[in-house]
Scaffold this motif. Structure first.
Motif, PDB file in Angstrom:
ATOM      1  N   VAL A 139      -5.308   1.371  -3.872  1.00 47.36           N
ATOM      2  CA  VAL A 139      -5.308   1.865  -3.266  1.00 47.36           C
ATOM      3  C   VAL A 139      -4.967   1.645  -1.769  1.00 47.36           C
ATOM      4  O   VAL A 139      -5.262   0.003  -1.668  1.00 47.36           O
ATOM      5  CB  VAL A 139      -7.779   1.989  -3.220  1.00 47.36           C
ATOM      6  N   THR A 140      -4.647   2.361  -0.709  1.00 48.96           N
ATOM      7  CA  THR A 140      -4.756   1.558   0.388  1.00 48.96           C
ATOM      8  C   THR A 140      -5.612   1.860   1.720  1.00 48.96           C
ATOM      9  O   THR A 140      -6.300   3.581   1.320  1.00 48.96           O
ATOM     10  CB  THR A 140      -2.629   2.533   1.183  1.00 48.96           C
ATOM     11  N   TYR A 141      -6.447   1.107   2.232  1.00 46.59           N
ATOM     12  CA  TYR A 141      -7.555   1.785   2.603  1.00 46.59           C
ATOM     13  C   TYR A 141      -7.271   0.354   4.731  1.00 46.59           C
ATOM     14  O   TYR A 141      -6.638  -0.710   4.005  1.00 46.59           O
ATOM     15  CB  TYR A 141      -8.685   1.088   2.094  1.00 46.59           C
ATOM     16  N   GLU A 142      -7.350   1.123   5.462  1.00 44.62           N
ATOM     17  CA  GLU A 142      -7.085   0.663   6.644  1.00 44.62           C
ATOM     18  C   GLU A 142      -5.742  -0.402   6.963  1.00 44.62           C
ATOM     19  O   GLU A 142      -5.867  -1.210   7.125  1.00 44.62           O
ATOM     20  CB  GLU A 142      -8.490  -0.754   7.115  1.00 44.62           C
ATOM     21  N   GLY A 143      -4.727   0.605   6.637  1.00 43.52           N
ATOM     22  CA  GLY A 143      -3.406  -0.170   6.646  1.00 43.52           C
ATOM     23  C   GLY A 143      -2.873  -1.396   5.261  1.00 43.52           C
ATOM     24  O   GLY A 143      -2.113  -2.149   5.472  1.00 43.52           O
ATOM     25  N   ARG A 145      -3.860  -3.223   1.134  1.00 41.77           N
ATOM     26  CA  ARG A 145      -3.119  -1.685  -0.660  1.00 41.77           C
ATOM     27  C   ARG A 145      -4.086  -3.149  -1.352  1.00 41.77           C
ATOM     28  O   ARG A 145      -4.369  -3.952  -1.343  1.00 41.77           O
ATOM     29  CB  ARG A 145      -2.070  -2.020  -1.009  1.00 41.77           C
ATOM     30  N   TRP A 146      -5.377  -1.976  -2.015  1.00 38.58           N
ATOM     31  CA  TRP A 146      -6.054  -3.022  -3.018  1.00 38.58           C
ATOM     32  C   TRP A 146      -5.648  -2.673  -4.294  1.00 38.58           C
ATOM     33  O   TRP A 146      -5.559  -1.341  -4.179  1.00 38.58           O
ATOM     34  CB  TRP A 146      -7.488  -2.529  -2.446  1.00 38.58           C
ATOM     35  N   ARG A 147      -5.901  -3.186  -5.195  1.00 41.16           N
ATOM     36  CA  ARG A 147      -5.808  -3.362  -6.684  1.00 41.16           C
ATOM     37  C   ARG A 147      -7.292  -3.056  -7.150  1.00 41.16           C
ATOM     38  O   ARG A 147      -7.972  -3.771  -6.247  1.00 41.16           O
ATOM     39  CB  ARG A 147      -4.983  -4.495  -7.233  1.00 41.16           C
ATOM     40  N   VAL A 148      -7.475  -2.392  -7.738  1.00 42.06           N
ATOM     41  CA  VAL A 148      -9.330  -1.597  -7.871  1.00 42.06           C
ATOM     42  C   VAL A 148      -8.849  -1.362  -9.185  1.00 42.06           C
ATOM     43  O   VAL A 148      -8.049  -0.835  -9.473  1.00 42.06           O
ATOM     44  CB  VAL A 148      -9.455  -0.484  -7.053  1.00 42.06           C
ATOM     45  N   PHE A 149     -10.443  -1.993  -9.800  1.00 49.92           N
ATOM     46  CA  PHE A 149     -10.545  -1.488 -11.353  1.00 49.92           C
ATOM     47  C   PHE A 149     -11.864  -0.946 -11.044  1.00 49.92           C
ATOM     48  O   PHE A 149     -12.812  -1.510  -9.956  1.00 49.92           O
ATOM     49  CB  PHE A 149     -10.816  -2.768 -12.196  1.00 49.92           C
ATOM     50  N   SER A 150     -12.058   0.587 -11.307  1.00 45.93           N
ATOM     51  CA  SER A 150     -13.054   1.268 -11.646  1.00 45.93           C
ATOM     52  C   SER A 150     -13.854   1.501 -12.683  1.00 45.93           C
ATOM     53  O   SER A 150     -12.768   2.050 -13.378  1.00 45.93           O
ATOM     54  CB  SER A 150     -12.751   3.059 -10.788  1.00 45.93           C
ATOM     55  N   MET A 151     -15.501   1.838 -12.784  1.00 39.48           N
ATOM     56  CA  MET A 151     -16.511   2.083 -14.163  1.00 39.48           C
ATOM     57  C   MET A 151     -17.410   2.216 -14.080  1.00 39.48           C
ATOM     58  O   MET A 151     -17.621   2.925 -13.062  1.00 39.48           O
ATOM     59  CB  MET A 151     -15.954   0.722 -15.074  1.00 39.48           C
ATOM     60  N   PRO A 152     -17.930   3.927 -14.305  1.00 38.08           N
ATOM     61  CA  PRO A 152     -19.303   4.108 -14.370  1.00 38.08           C
ATOM     62  C   PRO A 152     -20.377   3.116 -14.876  1.00 38.08           C
ATOM     63  O   PRO A 152     -20.004   2.671 -15.732  1.00 38.08           O
ATOM     64  CB  PRO A 152     -18.883   5.368 -15.573  1.00 38.08           C
ATOM     65  N   VAL A 153     -21.674   3.489 -14.133  1.00 39.62           N
ATOM     66  CA  VAL A 153     -22.295   2.482 -15.007  1.00 39.62           C
ATOM     67  C   VAL A 153     -23.825   3.626 -14.849  1.00 39.62           C
ATOM     68  O   VAL A 153     -23.404   4.806 -15.166  1.00 39.62           O
ATOM     69  CB  VAL A 153     -22.997   1.812 -13.906  1.00 39.62           C
ATOM     70  N   ASP A 154     -24.754   3.274 -15.229  1.00 40.35           N
ATOM     71  CA  ASP A 154     -25.863   3.942 -15.520  1.00 40.35           C
ATOM     72  C   ASP A 154     -26.657   5.279 -14.593  1.00 40.35           C
ATOM     73  O   ASP A 154     -25.767   4.443 -13.575  1.00 40.35           O
ATOM     74  CB  ASP A 154     -27.552   2.770 -15.932  1.00 40.35           C
ATOM     75  N   GLY A 155     -27.191   6.343 -14.210  1.00 41.37           N
ATOM     76  CA  GLY A 155     -27.219   7.694 -13.709  1.00 41.37           C
ATOM     77  C   GLY A 155     -25.989   8.076 -13.156  1.00 41.37           C
ATOM     78  O   GLY A 155     -26.402   8.225 -12.099  1.00 41.37           O
TER      79      GLY A 155
END
Length: 466
Positions: A139-143, A145-155
């Protein structure tokens, strides 16, 4: 290439630098790939751990406390609640490690609205882009690059944990630099060692050169110095050259000795005859003329022998009609035989064609026929026969002269050896010339006395007919 040593030094140094550059580049790429896999595993593990800190019952005060802990000097975390709590005036965000600014975390609700964003992800009103699916992404944010891990949680909520790419690049660069600097420091030592090894490896060439340089024209002995296997061919070539040079010098010395030996006597005799002629002896002029003829023949024979002594390559063989060649030579020598009332007879069998050089064969056969006529007394007979045994041609020349003593049959083929009637003028070179040419034309020359008097000379071709 002006210098093998300089070429090897510069080439190997360049190859060493190239290998080092390739090794550092490979280390950088491999390290970056391996770190990416390690960081991905850490991001997923941290997401699992952090997701356990909040649930559907987490209060705004708890979110505010988490935001306070995630804030950094100059960069505050953001909690997007209905009534966002204010941080206490004495709140002083701390940065325990410089690398913390490279990490961030965020929570989103089931509609992907932000709940809590870390200090680096709430820099603008929109905030960090929400997750769309489980897993790793860039993901590119504010100039940045970020390596991001995403996952769903409760609710139905989502959590993302990210690491800035510049941190991974910095770490990869440090690893690559850590590998490169020791190699760079060791490079002068390696180049010095290479130069020493090259110098030692080329030492046998210098030693061999000194051995050759220290010799003079009198030292033509073979080179015996021990050399590595790679230089044995060169040493052998040098020894072959020295051997050929020795043979050339020996031929020159032999020719000089031959000329001095053979010209001294006729020149002295001519001087005596000319002195006698000056004092009124009429027959002395005829004797001097005969001496000049003999001297001319000696010079011709010496020059011919010198040309044969030069190791010229054997002329390319060509078909030669042997009977026709003999008839042409007999026609040239017929006046000599006629002047002595000698019979010159040519006996031909089947047509014979041999492979050889017509010029050298002509010199050889002419010499033998001329010898036969010179040593045959007036009224004598010379017979030249051409034949073939199976597939091998032969030629014989028989005369009715005095022959050669059996003890001298082998010696007469050497230079200046004569063993017949010494009243016949000659140089003792005719048969030695014949032997030289016979060897060049792959012929076998043999001498034998005839039972009824005279000499038989036979030439046998070692090759079959053409």
């Amino acid at each position: 290439m002006t210098s093998i040593r300089r070429y090897l030094n510069f080439t190997l140094a360049g190859v060493l630098l190239l290998v080092m550059a390739l090794a550092v580049t490979a280390a950088y790429l491999i390290t970056r790939h391996e770190m990416e896999e390690i960081f991905d595993a850490q991001l997923s593990l941290q997401a699992r751990v952090v997701s356990g800190l909040v649930d559907t019952d987490t209060t705004p005060q708890a979110y505010a406390a988490i935001a306070e802990q995630l804030s950094q000097p100059g960069h505050f975390a953001h909690w997007y609640g209905q009534a966002e709590p204010q941080l206490s005036p004495d709140t002083d965000p701390k940065l325990y490690d410089h690398e913390e600014r490279m990490l961030s975390v965020g929570f989103w609700d089931d509609e992907l609205h932000p709940i809590l964003l870390g200090s680096r992800w709430g820099e603008n009103d929109e905030g960090f882009p929400p997750p769309r699916k489980t897993g790793h992404r860039w993901v590119t944010y504010e100039g940045h690059r970020w390596r991001v891990f995403s996952m769903p949680v409760d609710g139905g909520r989502w959590i993302s944990v990210g690491l800035r790419e510049s941190f991974q690049d910095e770490l990869s660069n440090k690893v690559a630099l850590g590998n490169f600097v020791p190699l760079l420091l060791a490079l002068p030592v390696l180049i010095w060692l290479i130069a020493r090894l090259i110098r030692r490896g080329l030492g046998p060439i210098d030693h061999l050169s000194r051995q050759v340089r220290s010799r003079d024209e009198k030292d033509l002995s073979p080179i015996r110095v021990a050399v590595p296997r790679e230089l044995q061919t060169l040493r052998g070539a040098l020894n072959d050259f020295i051997d050929r040079l020795g043979q050339t010098l020996e031929r020159e010395r032999r020719f000089t000795a031959d000329a001095a030996h053979e010209l001294r006597t006729p020149l002295a005799a001519m001087k005596i005859h000319l002195d006698n002629a000056r004092f009124g002896e009429p027959s002395a002029l005829d004797k001097a003329y005969n001496g000049i003829e003999r001297l001319q023949r000696v010079v011709e024979q010496l020059l011919l022998l010198a040309r044969l002594d030069i190791d010229q390559p054997r002329p390319a063989p060509e078909p030669v009609a042997l009977p026709a060649l003999v008839m042409d030579l007999a026609a040239d020598l017929w006046p000599l035989a006629e002047s002595q009332q000698q019979a010159l007879e040519i006996i031909e069998g089947k047509p014979v064609t041999v492979m050889g050089n017509a010029t050298e064969l002509g010199i050889l056969i002419r010499n033998l026929m001329d010898n036969a006529l010179r040593y045959t007394p007036p009224g004598g007979r010379v017979v030249v026969t051409v034949g073939i045994d199976g597939q091998r041609p032969w030629l014989s020349i028989e005369d009715s002269g005095p022959g050669i003593p059996e003890s001298m049959l082998e010696a007469v083929t050497q230079r200046f050896q004569r063993a017949s009637d010494q009243r016949i003028s000659g140089s003792g070179l005719g048969l030695s010339i014949a032997v030289e040419i016979a060897e060049r034309q792959r012929l076998s020359l043999s001498l034998a006395n005839r039972d009824d008097g005279g000499l038989r000379v036979r030439l046998d071709w070692l090759d079959t007919v053409a």
